[in-house]
Scaffold this active site. Structure first.
Site, PDB file in Angstrom:
ATOM      1  N   LYS A 167     -58.105 -42.804-107.828  1.00  0.00           N
ATOM      2  CA  LYS A 167     -58.843 -41.547-107.862  1.00  0.00           C
ATOM      3  C   LYS A 167     -59.500 -41.284-109.220  1.00  0.00           C
ATOM      4  CE  LYS A 167     -58.798 -36.760-106.521  1.00  0.00           C
ATOM      5  NZ  LYS A 167     -58.128 -35.651-105.867  1.00  0.00           N
ATOM      6  N   PHE A 208     -47.517 -38.902-104.466  1.00  0.00           N
ATOM      7  CA  PHE A 208     -47.851 -38.413-103.128  1.00  0.00           C
ATOM      8  C   PHE A 208     -48.959 -39.276-102.519  1.00  0.00           C
ATOM      9  CE2 PHE A 208     -50.452 -35.582-100.379  1.00  0.00           C
ATOM     10  CZ  PHE A 208     -49.524 -35.469 -99.353  1.00  0.00           C
ATOM     11  N   GLN A 209     -48.758 -39.692-101.294  1.00  0.00           N
ATOM     12  CA  GLN A 209     -49.688 -40.560-100.557  1.00  0.00           C
ATOM     13  C   GLN A 209     -50.013 -41.854-101.314  1.00  0.00           C
ATOM     14  OE1 GLN A 209     -53.016 -38.139 -99.049  1.00  0.00           O
ATOM     15  NE2 GLN A 209     -51.787 -37.752 -97.222  1.00  0.00           N
ATOM     16  N   GLU A 239     -57.559 -43.353 -88.367  1.00  0.00           N
ATOM     17  CA  GLU A 239     -58.130 -44.417 -89.203  1.00  0.00           C
ATOM     18  C   GLU A 239     -58.094 -45.794 -88.543  1.00  0.00           C
ATOM     19  OE1 GLU A 239     -55.921 -42.183 -90.340  1.00  0.00           O
ATOM     20  OE2 GLU A 239     -56.680 -41.281 -92.189  1.00  0.00           O
ATOM     21  N   MET A 258     -50.406 -56.920 -67.502  1.00  0.00           N
ATOM     22  CA  MET A 258     -50.098 -58.277 -67.933  1.00  0.00           C
ATOM     23  C   MET A 258     -48.594 -58.447 -68.153  1.00  0.00           C
ATOM     24  SD  MET A 258     -51.519 -61.153 -68.229  1.00  0.00           S
ATOM     25  CE  MET A 258     -53.226 -61.366 -68.722  1.00  0.00           C
TER      26      MET A 258
END
Lengths: 165, 572
Positions: free
Chosen positions: B163, B113-114, B51, B480
């Protein structure tokens, strides 16, 4: 130096956390914060007491203004204004001597006793923050303070200046 | 009025807003929305592998077009994985909308959950966010998100969708909002006339003026007007890392990029100027060096759409709030009343001085080296792409080499994470660019550290046939970091050496692409020709470059703008 900033914002969920977020995120101090719905229920008015030099205050005002939920921001302390704060304080009042001394101080400061028990008084005082500080110090000299709660500063500009949408 | 589910409303709103591409990854909380994506062909969904990359793709898409990029992810880890991408877009003012799934409303706050508080997690790095509570509010929230993301100073906006409100089994009336304006949000576009007059007076009076052009000029599509102003004043122009291309890098008035790794002539021009016209730049610490010593002789005119950027670090003498395009237009109108015939004469001493600084040739490097110099690779890249590619970059030495050695003649061609400095940005950004410009050459210049931070997206490239050209400046080290360790830590290379480098050619071949390894200078030109001759496939060039090369010039910490190291041994 104490600076008071007034914010007019949408009375929307999350709006307050965004304001507070700017303070923590950018390292500004919050001495007190007072917020509630206005006469127009779609708006909230928030008063923040903070510290900082002109550059810091300018940045705070700009960063507040940048928030999508914020309609207007002004610094009250930059011009004539009135400010008030309310404190509720519970003190031990379990002897005749302490009771009469507390009542005398309540009279002098024009405070009000809201609740009485066998051992306590609960007192309300409204005024400028400095007056509240002085009252609490005085009470502490003659009695012991059980607990206290302050609202933080709330203020409006004097005269015709106003923070409207 | 049409009745539809919340999920269908999400897709319908995107349709009505003209959204063509969505970069995302499905998961439990957004399955309804994914279901609604099937059976329509207006919104193309791009399935990523991580993501974070979805956010960078949307970002690259937005930077190369000006069109808001769109991300769709599930709740919890899907949402939190986008945070680095959101922060990257926030720091560089890139318009982006992130649609994140959320657990059903009744479970919010239960550690379901999540579940993560996405609005809370993202709060310090978004321009605004919405937690939508009713299905009927979906069209307005999404439309407002796009409006906020791409007006004023652009930025990312999160729309969190529980949801239950996108449930496909329930129907609600759909109405596309006629008006998305908000009483609390009114960006100022036009500069205050009094300030414009002051600014013009200062420019006309100036004997040593300079235009300091930032990303805001690109956002505002102001390259035409900025060029007109520069040519009218006949003054030098410098661009920030974010502003490259806002003024042509091959124009004779261009003195190069300024700042930490800016050119000698750009930094000296700034330091000695008597009038600095900052257009959509924000006096970032990577530009100013020590603000106490910043440009002591200059009248500073600061034009920016974000009032909070003005006088944040450096005090502006003449602040002007507004869009660069509009304000420069006003300045040009005002300048039309002035007689400017004498500009060439007035600035002749200034140009004599600047030309002398230019003769230092601060970007020279060892052309005789048999070890491939990274600068040489960028020069070859410029030649093989006719200077006209979209060049995305990761973060590190290679980023600075690309910025310095690939002059951009057009805006939106240079795609890099300037503010946040996000390693792993380059490859997905170049993918977003390629989706937006399928016929153009999309190149990513990267390093062996950065590329491995989002290398999984090579799989996405195969799925969507993206013929990206990956130019890996492989120095077997975090260049760097190593450079700073050489300079500041007496060459103690703590954890900047990568001992277990993969065989990149085999790796990209395993992903189904073409890999080319270049170890010797004499192979470079042919290899590049082969790379760019391949139009259909992704080509990954693993080029072994000098491990000990440093990026110069480099400002000296605590110094003024023009206090610079010019090489490992020389200083200004």
């Amino acid at each position: 130096m104490k600076r008071i900033i007034s914010v007019l914002m949408e009375n929307a969920p999350g709006a307050l956390s965004r304001i507070v977020g700017v303070f923590s995120q950018r390292g500004y101090n919050v001495d007190s914060l007072c917020v509630a719905e206005t006469d127009d229920p779609s708006l909230s008015r928030l008063t923040i007491a903070t510290q900082g030099d002109n550059k810091v205050i300018e940045q705070i005002i700009k960063q507040m203004n940048k928030l999508i939920d914020v309609l207007k921001v002004t610094e009250l302390t930059e011009a004539a204004h009135v400010e008030r704060e309310l404190v509720l304080v519970k003190v031990v009042a379990n002897s005749e001597a302490s009771r009469s001394e507390i009542i005398r101080n309540v009279d002098i400061f024009r405070a009000k006793i809201l609740d009485v028990s066998a051992v306590n008084y609960t007192i309300e005082l409204t005024g400028a923050s400095e007056k509240l500080d002085a009252f609490i110090t005085t009470l502490g000299n003659s009695s012991s303070i059980v607990e206290s709660a302050r609202t933080g500063v709330c203020g409006l500009a004097r005269g015709e200046r106003a923070l409207t949408p | 009025m049409k009745m539809m589910s919340g999920a269908a409303m999400v897709v319908q709103t995107l349709n009505d807003l003209g959204v063509k591409h969505v970069f995302g990854y499905p998961g439990g909380a957004v399955l309804d929305i994914y279901d609604a994506l099937l059976g329509q062909d207006q919104v193309e969904h791009v399935l990523v592998r991580h993501e974070q990359a979805a956010a960078h793709m949307a970002d690259g898409y937005a930077r190369s077009t000006g069109i808001t990029g769109t991300v769709l992810v599930t709740s919890g880890p899907g949402a939190t994985n986008t945070l680095t991408g959101i922060a990257t877009a926030y720091m560089d003012s890139i318009p982006m909308v992130v649609l994140s799934g959320q657990v059903p409303s009744q479970h919010i706050g239960e550690d379901a959950f999540q579940e993560t508080d996405m609005v809370g997690c993202s709060r310090p790095i978004v321009k605004h966010s919405f937690l939508v509570k009713r299905a009927v509010d979906i069209p307005k929230a999404i439309a407002q998100a796009y409006y906020i993301a791409n007006t004023g100073r652009p930025g990312p906006v999160v729309v969190d969708l529980p949801k239950d409100i996108v449930n496909v089994t329930e129907s609600h009336p759909y109405e596309f909002p006629a008006d998305v304006t908000m009483r609390s949000y009114n960006p100022v576009l036009k500069g205050h006339n009094k300030q414009i007059r002051k600014a013009v007076a200062s420019m006309v009076k100036a004997k040593r003026p300079v235009l300091y052009v930032g990303g805001g000029a690109i956002t505002a599509e102001a390259q035409g007007k900025v060029t007109e102003l520069a040519e009218l004043l006949g003054c030098p122009v410098t661009c920030t890392l974010m502003g490259l291309g806002a003024f042509s890098g091959v124009h004779e008035q261009f003195v190069g990029m300024l700042g930490m790794h800016g050119t000698v002539e750009a930094n000296k021009t700034m330091h000695n100027a008597d009038c600095i016209v900052a257009l959509g730049a924000r006096f970032d610490d990577r530009v100013t060096n020590n603000v106490e010593k910043f440009c002591p002789h200059a009248d500073i005119i600061h034009v920016d759409i974000d009032p909070a950027s003005i006088s944040k670090t450096v005090n502006a003498h003449i602040p002007v709030v507004g869009s660069i395009d509009v304000v420069v237009g006003q300045i040009l109108e005002e300048l039309a009343h002035e007689s400017l015939q004498s500009q060439t004469e007035k600035l002749s001493e200034w140009w004599t001085q600047i030309k002398e600084w230019r003769t230092q040739n601060c970007l020279d490097f060892d052309q005789s080296s048999q070890v491939i110099k990274p600068q040489k690779v960028i020069e070859a890249l410029y030649q093989h792409t006719n200077g006209d590619a979209f060049v995305s970059s990761d973060v590190g030495q290679h980023q600075m080499f690309a910025a310095l050695y690939y002059p951009f003649a057009k805006p939106r061609r240079w795609i890099n994470s300037g503010g946040l400095g996000t390693m792993g940005f380059g490859l997905p950004a170049a993918m977003g660019v390629q989706f937006a410009h399928p016929e153009s050459t999309s190149v990513v210049v990267t390093g062996d550290g950065s590329i491995q931070m989002n290398i999984q997206e090579l799989s996405t490239c195969l799925q969507y046939n993206l013929p990206i050209k990956v130019i890996l400046l492989n120095n077997r080290a975090l260049g760097m970091v190593r450079q700073w360790q050489d300079m500041i830590y007496k060459g103690r290379h703590s954890n900047s050496y990568v001992e277990a480098m993969p065989d990149f050619v085999k790796l990209v071949e395993a992903y189904g692409h073409v890999g080319i390894k270049v170890d010797h200078l004499d192979e470079l030109d042919d290899a590049m020709a082969r790379c760019f001759a391949e139009k259909e496939k992704l080509v990954f060039m693993d080029i072994a470059v000098d491990q000990d090369e440093h990026v110069y010039p480099m400002q000296i910490k605590y110094g003024a703008m023009d206090d610079m190291r010019l090489s490992k041994t020389e200083r200004t």
